[in-house]
Design a protein around this motif. Sequence first.
Motif, PDB file in Angstrom:
ATOM      1  N   ARG A 211     -50.966  25.865 110.519  1.00 16.55           N
ATOM      2  CA  ARG A 211     -50.269  24.620 110.228  1.00 16.55           C
ATOM      3  C   ARG A 211     -49.829  23.531 110.036  1.00 16.55           C
ATOM      4  O   ARG A 211     -48.999  23.156 111.618  1.00 16.55           O
ATOM      5  N   PHE A 212     -49.528  22.222 109.485  1.00 17.86           N
ATOM      6  CA  PHE A 212     -48.760  21.485 109.804  1.00 17.86           C
ATOM      7  C   PHE A 212     -47.505  22.104 109.386  1.00 17.86           C
ATOM      8  O   PHE A 212     -47.561  22.363 108.202  1.00 17.86           O
ATOM      9  N   VAL A 213     -46.407  21.421 109.900  1.00 14.03           N
ATOM     10  CA  VAL A 213     -45.204  21.821 109.094  1.00 14.03           C
ATOM     11  C   VAL A 213     -44.599  20.359 109.507  1.00 14.03           C
ATOM     12  O   VAL A 213     -43.754  19.797 109.703  1.00 14.03           O
ATOM     13  N   VAL A 214     -43.601  20.670 107.905  1.00 15.65           N
ATOM     14  CA  VAL A 214     -42.636  19.699 107.418  1.00 15.65           C
ATOM     15  C   VAL A 214     -41.607  20.023 107.632  1.00 15.65           C
ATOM     16  O   VAL A 214     -41.334  20.828 106.336  1.00 15.65           O
ATOM     17  N   SER A 215     -40.136  19.431 108.121  1.00 13.77           N
ATOM     18  CA  SER A 215     -39.510  20.379 107.517  1.00 13.77           C
ATOM     19  C   SER A 215     -37.845  18.959 107.314  1.00 13.77           C
ATOM     20  O   SER A 215     -37.812  18.574 107.760  1.00 13.77           O
ATOM     21  N   TYR A 216     -37.211  20.119 106.554  1.00 14.21           N
ATOM     22  CA  TYR A 216     -36.002  18.945 106.034  1.00 14.21           C
ATOM     23  C   TYR A 216     -34.627  20.450 106.819  1.00 14.21           C
ATOM     24  O   TYR A 216     -34.700  21.879 106.121  1.00 14.21           O
ATOM     25  N   PHE A 217     -33.852  19.698 107.498  1.00 13.23           N
ATOM     26  CA  PHE A 217     -32.991  20.389 107.819  1.00 13.23           C
ATOM     27  C   PHE A 217     -31.469  20.139 107.268  1.00 13.23           C
ATOM     28  O   PHE A 217     -31.052  18.257 108.221  1.00 13.23           O
ATOM     29  N   GLY A 218     -30.304  20.552 107.258  1.00 12.29           N
ATOM     30  CA  GLY A 218     -29.374  19.539 106.774  1.00 12.29           C
ATOM     31  C   GLY A 218     -28.513  20.111 105.653  1.00 12.29           C
ATOM     32  O   GLY A 218     -28.821  21.397 104.847  1.00 12.29           O
ATOM     33  N   THR A 219     -27.597  19.138 104.896  1.00  7.90           N
ATOM     34  CA  THR A 219     -26.878  19.867 103.931  1.00  7.90           C
ATOM     35  C   THR A 219     -28.252  19.752 102.802  1.00  7.90           C
ATOM     36  O   THR A 219     -28.885  19.210 102.051  1.00  7.90           O
ATOM     37  N   ILE A 220     -28.177  21.260 101.727  1.00  5.64           N
ATOM     38  CA  ILE A 220     -28.883  20.996 100.430  1.00  5.64           C
ATOM     39  C   ILE A 220     -27.368  20.860  99.434  1.00  5.64           C
ATOM     40  O   ILE A 220     -27.347  21.342  98.334  1.00  5.64           O
ATOM     41  N   GLY A 221     -27.313  19.201  98.605  1.00  6.38           N
ATOM     42  CA  GLY A 221     -26.790  18.696  98.140  1.00  6.38           C
ATOM     43  C   GLY A 221     -27.403  18.197  96.606  1.00  6.38           C
ATOM     44  O   GLY A 221     -28.022  17.818  97.207  1.00  6.38           O
ATOM     45  N   LEU A 222     -26.334  17.454  96.218  1.00  2.00           N
ATOM     46  CA  LEU A 222     -26.752  16.909  94.464  1.00  2.00           C
ATOM     47  C   LEU A 222     -27.613  15.469  95.609  1.00  2.00           C
ATOM     48  O   LEU A 222     -28.163  15.010  95.354  1.00  2.00           O
ATOM     49  N   ALA A 223     -26.792  14.711  96.801  1.00  2.00           N
ATOM     50  CA  ALA A 223     -27.002  13.802  97.340  1.00  2.00           C
ATOM     51  C   ALA A 223     -28.518  13.866  98.025  1.00  2.00           C
ATOM     52  O   ALA A 223     -28.847  12.408  97.763  1.00  2.00           O
ATOM     53  N   ASN A 224     -28.586  14.726  98.611  1.00  2.00           N
ATOM     54  CA  ASN A 224     -29.850  14.885  99.453  1.00  2.00           C
ATOM     55  C   ASN A 224     -31.515  15.094  97.841  1.00  2.00           C
ATOM     56  O   ASN A 224     -32.180  14.709  98.583  1.00  2.00           O
TER      57      ASN A 224
END
Length: 390
Positions: A211-224
């Motif tokens: 699989r090709f993996v795309v990762s988001y890591f960090g705050t999961i808030g309104l601004a994101n």
Amino acid sequence: MKILYIHQYFRTPAEGGAIRSYYMARGLVEHGFEVELITAHNEPVAVTKIIDGITVHYLPVFYENEQGFWQRLYAFFKFMRLARKKARQITDVDICYATSTPLTIGLSAMSIKKEKNIPYLFEVRDLWPEAPFQMGVIKNRLLKKYLRRLEKKIYCQAQSIVALSPGIKEKIQETVPGKPVTVIPNMSDVDFFVPEAKKPELEKLFEVEGRFVVSYFGTIGLANHLEYLLAAANATLKAGLPVTFFIIGRGSQLPRLQYLVKHFGLTNVRFLPFQNKYNLKRVLNITDAAYVSFARKPVLETNSPNKFFDALAAGKLIITNTAGWVKDIVEEQKCGFYYDPDIPQEFVSRLQPFIEKQNLLNTYQQHARQVAETRFARSAQVARLIEVIS
């Protein structure tokens, strides 16, 4: 020289999250400065620890990203009051280095300046209060007026200002023309995060073989505004591409995103809990591309997201949905791509060549590492701070 460092959200690598202050303070100590740092923790009593040569005073101020606006405001002012009290007990200080957010850190810095007759430097991580204004979090006209005046007063009384991006510097100079402002972006830890081949045992553990993996890591808030990522994942799923998306972190919008993933049947999206720096390294090993996401608000284009710099150091393709200086770097240095988040199909068309052509992906990933080494290495950022302080 003795420095009093104030940062409400100080974190260490073992804790994870934004650890800029840890590296800055440690770098100062390694160059012969004495550093005492005032911060907060979610414990009922105050504690003082020595961490890698830094004397860290933890004050009992509960704070979580999931809290509402008024709860956060209470935490900000409680920390301000306790930090001023603690600062009175710390002797022989030559200069105060205060880092926002929140903006109320500046009130502590101004009080310390007056009581101890020492200057302070003010570090601006985000344009506050402009960010909550544009996000619609603060709407009261009188409160807005007060915060604008407070922002300008804090800038004016600072000896100089450190901005984390060119866009932040530009806005500060519009507010206080003539004030010295130095850009010291967030840093890439090029010693810890390094490009490495995917480990088969980790691919098996995370169930991403082939699989090709795309990762988001960090705050999961309104601004994101990670609904943009979900829309891209949906378009990718419909296109039949072998892509897995990881959302890694915590924040107020996590339950909503989990509901949306289940509701729309996004089988290619998975959630992982918040990771410290050491566990994040394992996730980055099986990651091909890092996703940088913000809501479409002009003020957020000035942000200096930690995730971007860690991903550069690890040599990952960068995908951003936000205009601004990060987009400029990504496009100019050919280490990733920008797409219009309102057109998810554009994400698919921009990503597909990197899935089909391994050499193209490798080239862009190599460029990412080069940017980290030449522009954002930790040692260079510490050296800039020492120059400003000295």
